[in-house]
Write an enzyme that holds these catalytic residues in place. Structure first.
Site, short mmCIF file in Angstrom:
data_model
loop_
_atom_site.label_atom_id
_atom_site.label_comp_id
_atom_site.label_asym_id
_atom_site.label_seq_id
_atom_site.Cartn_x
_atom_site.Cartn_y
_atom_site.Cartn_z
N GLY C 74 0.80 -1.22 0.00
CA GLY C 74 0.00 0.00 0.00
C GLY C 74 0.83 1.26 0.00
O GLY C 74 0.51 2.24 0.67
N CYS C 131 -1.36 0.46 -9.24
CA CYS C 131 -1.18 -0.14 -7.92
C CYS C 131 -2.51 -0.66 -7.40
O CYS C 131 -3.46 0.10 -7.23
CB CYS C 131 -0.62 0.87 -6.92
SG CYS C 131 -0.38 0.12 -5.29
N LYS C 167 3.49 2.82 -16.25
CA LYS C 167 3.47 1.43 -15.79
C LYS C 167 2.06 0.87 -15.86
O LYS C 167 1.14 1.39 -15.24
CB LYS C 167 3.99 1.34 -14.36
CG LYS C 167 4.05 -0.10 -13.86
CD LYS C 167 5.03 -0.25 -12.74
CE LYS C 167 5.15 -1.69 -12.32
NZ LYS C 167 6.06 -1.85 -11.17
#
Ligand SMILES: Cc1cc2nc3c(=O)[nH]c(=O)nc-3n(C[C@H](O)[C@H](O)[C@H](O)COP(=O)(O)OP(=O)(O)OC[C@H]3O[C@@H](n4cnc5c(N)ncnc54)[C@H](O)[C@@H]3O)c2cc1C
Ligand SMILES: Cc1cc2nc3c(=O)[nH]c(=O)nc-3n(C[C@H](O)[C@H](O)[C@H](O)COP(=O)(O)OP(=O)(O)OC[C@H]3O[C@@H](n4cnc5c(N)ncnc54)[C@H](O)[C@@H]3O)c2cc1C
Ligand SMILES: Cc1cc2nc3c(=O)[nH]c(=O)nc-3n(C[C@H](O)[C@H](O)[C@H](O)COP(=O)(O)O)c2cc1C
Ligand SMILES: Cc1cc2nc3c(=O)[nH]c(=O)nc-3n(C[C@H](O)[C@H](O)[C@H](O)COP(=O)(O)O)c2cc1C
Ligand code: FES
Ligand code: FES
Lengths: 305, 260, 305, 260
Positions: C74, C131, C167
């Site tokens: 995280g 993410c 990404k």
């Protein structure tokens, strides 16, 4: 303690135990019948069927991956007529549900095979809209919620009141919206996951190992993705889920059922141990007994968050 | 019901930098092993790598059988590292093996590279059956291996090596053609690399001689259920994808479609 | 034969060799510097940075999976200011590219951190829109082509002419449309893949192993998915790709580069072998030599189909 | 540069159905091993399972060191199956170990379950340092293990078992409270299950006694780079996520935030 109740009712499809075998990994049961008593299996998802016989893709069709494998069989099968004539009578000798995995390249074809199969002596239709190994149809239907809705709706109508499972692809952005689309369109049950698409390149020949280049990944490697998707889906749909993806022992079964699967399916693990279904059934039964769980349904969705 | 077996490694022999043999105990309840049949070996006990490695039988004894293995990748290397006394889990024997019901004396055995090992067991069985030695033509890239053992089952071994280190320099097909020219041959039994199988088949076609080819293909289930191991086979005018593991691994050269 | 050329030029970002380390797996290099000479590494993608320091998620943050792992760190990090003040000077001691992995919860935040970081002494920005371990931002940006376009475009503008890597997340239906969106919006380079989302449930406690439930899967298990995505993407974009996902030896590197990666990144494998980067570099060099390849760039995209 | 080591298993002892010890050779170039430090063990050589298993040192000798391991899952089982003479790849020693610079004689060592093993090495080191035995309080669920070895490092061992099979029936905290009541204690060093760490800490807080707790958390890198192994730690008024592998595994009880 007496034997725990293993029977599960998947919204109308009743299995005498929650352990089924995954489409394409168990043929029509004949080969594995030499290794396990098919009566010990809750249900058999037969090899993916199409209207006409299909030769499938060129070889090599398999590539091993770290704790997984890719396949690119491409729905080789003898066609629905042959299945009805030769394979159903064979499978009906056993006390196991027959689940017909049906495939098409467009909605009309899906409906046609659904109609034919729904009139045959099978216990359920598994609508495969997630096969990554065919050019037309397959995955294209399974990754877009609108298409999922459309094809499910059409097949729902074409298949009378036959029990209908929709098999979902993991190659999606949001499994929940796909699952909801299938549910709204009338699916009785979901099965998930089909294979994740992947590729292996042989560095010596510089070619992909699979003749077709890309194939579908299965086996233990994909299990966490499958568990996550079952968990997410179980949180939003009301219909039951048959969980699969990398299951190879009773712990995996418990994990999927805790995540929300009402039954499970074993695929790749059959290749590693042809008697895995029986072993898992025995171990699962012992597990339930030693944990004083008298009904397998009591663990479904019981993950604690 | 059939099952898999955990078999003790009774002996282990290193034949060359690349090739080794293991001798496994043969359990009493294991079905008869036919030459050309194979086993699916679990390379390691910890569950990794995932799939079984298909390995042909290279000799069957009363209470044991032998496998001859070439080091290729991680799986064969893990098997190589097993010690005498350790066990290995096997599925099998599986596959059909060579078709020997109508085997004739005027037949020839051909092997190439690691493919000499399945035909060694074939030579043994045919010698027993006919009480006579069959001509055996073996091709190697360089240094031959396992010849001592092989010579127990035939006194008529001829060698070709690509490097010319020993025997005839060149390919087994050169040796084979001599036989085909000079004698009436019934069947040629072959195991070896893909190119060799094809060359032998084409050659024999010209002489109208039957071939039985042991085909290789990557496998998953090894018993005919998953359909990953197909080989294109002519059936009449049709071409079908047959399963190498279950319908083969031995096919008649006349059926095999080489260029798909 | 003399040493092969290892230098790669990723559309402006020049690395002295194609081996980089993946963001979040190598911290800011300090810990691994005890095990490998950081000068041997082409570039370091530092731990994901945010504007303010972040404490990350509660523990456990890791769960092992078959040949893989889930993490749910995280984005714990000391914040961009601390990074600029304390970590850049440290990393600058070494001959390795500094690639700053930047994160935000909305476009403004992304732009703000991009602007700050682009003025700092880093060689490239790696825009992390994938993410899975944060509530806001992250994955939400990376799975929708329109959002990818928007955030990339905005960050492109905010970061002057700094080299910009985007990404990508593998949790998408079609990686090609995502990649094209990033390219059109001005990305100089792509890096892929970030982690696949997954879940592991402990059947004894009946709780997910990760405190946060779901995490991101990495390691060898995901490699076939990553290779497939690099291959598919290389077929449609013109900008270079940094490939990653399960790389642990030189063969994996060659596989990714054949598939189309101009450089690669090693993540999870560092945990298994802290010296993996050096080992891979040595083995890769030997491989090139023994195959008479005198320039690493000669294998990029050279898979034969 | 630091590195990992392939170490030979010099001895192996099974202590109970669940617990075993292995003795590994200690290479000359390995840094000093502090009590409370641990190693990352590769459970098998074939690359699977993927991650290293963190295991604390339970005794250090001149040329070897001992690990005491509880069978939990596949990784520890694979280590269990290794034979004397085989090697195992280890990363370490890593972590900080117990803080002993200012260790005082009036301290107590507490261990629970498999957590007795790191404090065994602590007892050994403290005994050497002070030339005296420290009180050692050990808690077990049922049958104790490794007491014979442990008694070499302290003659003041007290036992509590939950089953009451031996020693005091109940928890170590009962034993500990006696000491805290009766004596002036400087520090309590603890390793054991999470609940025990917490109970000991709360108890010692009441007596204003310092605790050093060896914390466990799931790990990946083991050296501080990946941030998966955090523990909530008070720093002044702030709560920070510190790395168990690098900033720990030993933390002062006063810093540890148990309920996050
Ligand atoms: C019917 C049959 C009989 C065989 N008999 C023998 C024998 O007697 N002796 C022998 O040395 N080899 C034999 N082989 C080949 C042997 O199976 C492979 O060399 C072996 O599987 C390679 O495994 P690996 O892990 O070392 O290589 P890797 O390349 O690391 O294996 C990766 C994957 O590819 C598969 N694979 C790689 N090469 C082959 C191949 N040539 N054929 C099938 N699968 C392959 C492996 O099984 C594994 O799943 C036979 C193959 C078949 C199909
Ligand atoms: C600093 C530290 C010191 C330790 N010292 C010892 C010791 O001296 N002796 C001993 O027997 N055990 C010790 N443990 C616990 C030991 O690491 C685990 O029991 C072991 O990793 C379990 O591995 P497995 O494959 O058998 O279990 P599995 O449950 O199959 O492992 C699955 C995954 O979870 C991880 N895992 C499972 N349980 C734990 C746990 N309790 N702590 C950390 N990771 C876990 C494993 O490492 C693995 O990645 C220590 C743990 C830590 C963090
Ligand atoms: C060789 C092979 C063939 C498959 N064929 C089909 C198929 O015809 N229809 C289908 O819906 N799924 C097919 N699948 C997918 C499986 O049914 C299953 O969804 C997937 O393999 C995940 O389960 P597993 O990891 O237990 O194998 C196939 C999988 C494999 C490995
Ligand atoms: C512990 C851990 C932390 C990670 N943190 C980040 C991060 O902060 N930013 C990011 O872009 N990717 C992060 N990743 C993803 C990796 O950079 C990489 O994309 C992924 O792990 C796949 O590569 P691998 O299989 O070699 O690990 C993290 C991965 C791991 C395992
Ligand atoms: S390997 Fe499954 S059919 Fe041959
Ligand atoms: S395990 Fe990586 S930081 Fe502790």
């Amino acid at each position: 303690m007496s034997n725990p109740i293993m029977k599960v009712d998947l919204n109308g499809l009743v299995l005498h135990n929650p352990i089924t075998v995954a489409s394409g990994t168990f043929g029509f049961g004949r080969e594995y019948a030499e290794y396990v008593d098919l009566n010990d299996i809750g249900g058999i998802m037969v090899k993916g069927l199409t209207l006409k016989p299909r030769a499938g893709n060129p070889s090599p069709r398999v590539a091993e991956t770290p704790m997984g494998m890719l396949n690119s069989v491409g729905l080789q099968n003898p066609g629905i007529e042959y299945f009805i004539e030769h394979e159903i009578p064979y499978l009906r000798q056993f006390n196991t549900a027959i689940i017909a995995n049906i495939n098409g390249t467009n909605i009309e074809e899906y409906c046609e095979i659904a109609e034919i199969t729904s009139k045959a002596d099978v216990d359920s239709l598994e609508l495969n809209i997630s096969c990554p190994n065919v050019k037309a149809g397959g995955l294209a239907f399974g990754t877009d919620p609108n298409m999922v809705y459309k094809v499910t709706k059409a097949v729902r109508e074409a298949s009378g009141n036959k029990h209908l499972i929709v098999k979902l692809s993991p190659n999606v952005k949001d499994i929940k919206e796909i699952a909801l689309a299938a549910e709204e369109a009338g699916a009785d049950c979901l099965s998930m996951i089909n294979t994740l698409t992947g590729m292996v390149i042989d560095i010596n020949s510089r070619t992909p190992i699979l003749a077709r280049g890309i194939g579908g990944m299965s086996g233990p490697a994909v299990k966490p993705v499958a568990v996550r998707m079952v968990y997410e889906t179980a949180g939003v749909v009301k219909i039951p889920i048959i969980g699969m993806g990398g299951i190879s022992n009773y712990k995996d079964v418990v994990e999927f059922m805790l995540a929300g699967a009402g039954a499970i399916s074993i695929g790749t693990a059959n290749f590693v141990d042809p008697r895995v279904t029986k072993r898992v059934l025995n171990d699962l039964t012992s597990y339930l007994k030693s944990n004083n769980i008298d009904n397998i349904n009591d663990i479904v969705g019981k993950v604690i968050r | 019901m059939k099952k898999t077996y955990d078999l003790k490694i009774m002996d282990r022999e290193v034949l060359s930098q690349e090739v080794f043999k293991i001798l496994l105990e043969k359990p009493a309840d294991m079905p008869e092993i036919i030459p050309g049949q194979f086993f699916g070996l679990k390379a390691d006990d910890n569950g990794y790598p995932l799939l079984r490695r298909p390995i042909s039988v290279s000799r069957v004894d009363a209470n044991s059988f032998e496998l001859t293995i070439k080091l290729v990748g991680q799986g064969t290397e893990l098997i190589y590292n097993k010690k005498i006394g350790e066990t290995i889990n096997v599925l099998g024997p599986v596959g059909n093996g060579f078709y020997l019901e109508e085997a004739k004396k005027n037949s020839i055995i051909v092997g190439g590279g690691i493919g000499i090992s399945p035909v060694k067991e074939l030579a043994r069985v045919l010698k027993n059956k006919f009480n006579d030695d069959f001509p055996v033509l073996l091709g190697f890239r360089d240094e031959p291996f396992d010849l001592e053992d092989f010579s127990l089952y035939s006194s008529k071994i001829e060698i070709a090596t690509e490097s010319g280190i020993t025997g005839t320099k060149g390919y087994v097909t050169t040796l084979l053609e001599e036989h085909l020219k000079e004698n009436e041959i019934d069947t040629v039994y072959v195991c070896g690399p893909h190119v060799m199988l094809k060359a032998v088949k084409l050659l024999c076609d010209r002489y109208n001689v039957t071939t039985q080819l042991l085909m290789e293909e990557r496998m998953a289930c090894g018993i005919g259920a998953c359909l990953v191991c197909t080989c294109a086979i002519k059936e009449g005018t049709e071409i079908k994808n047959k399963r190498v593991c279950k319908d083969g691994p031995v096919f008649y050269g006349s059926e095999v479609v080489f260029d798909v």
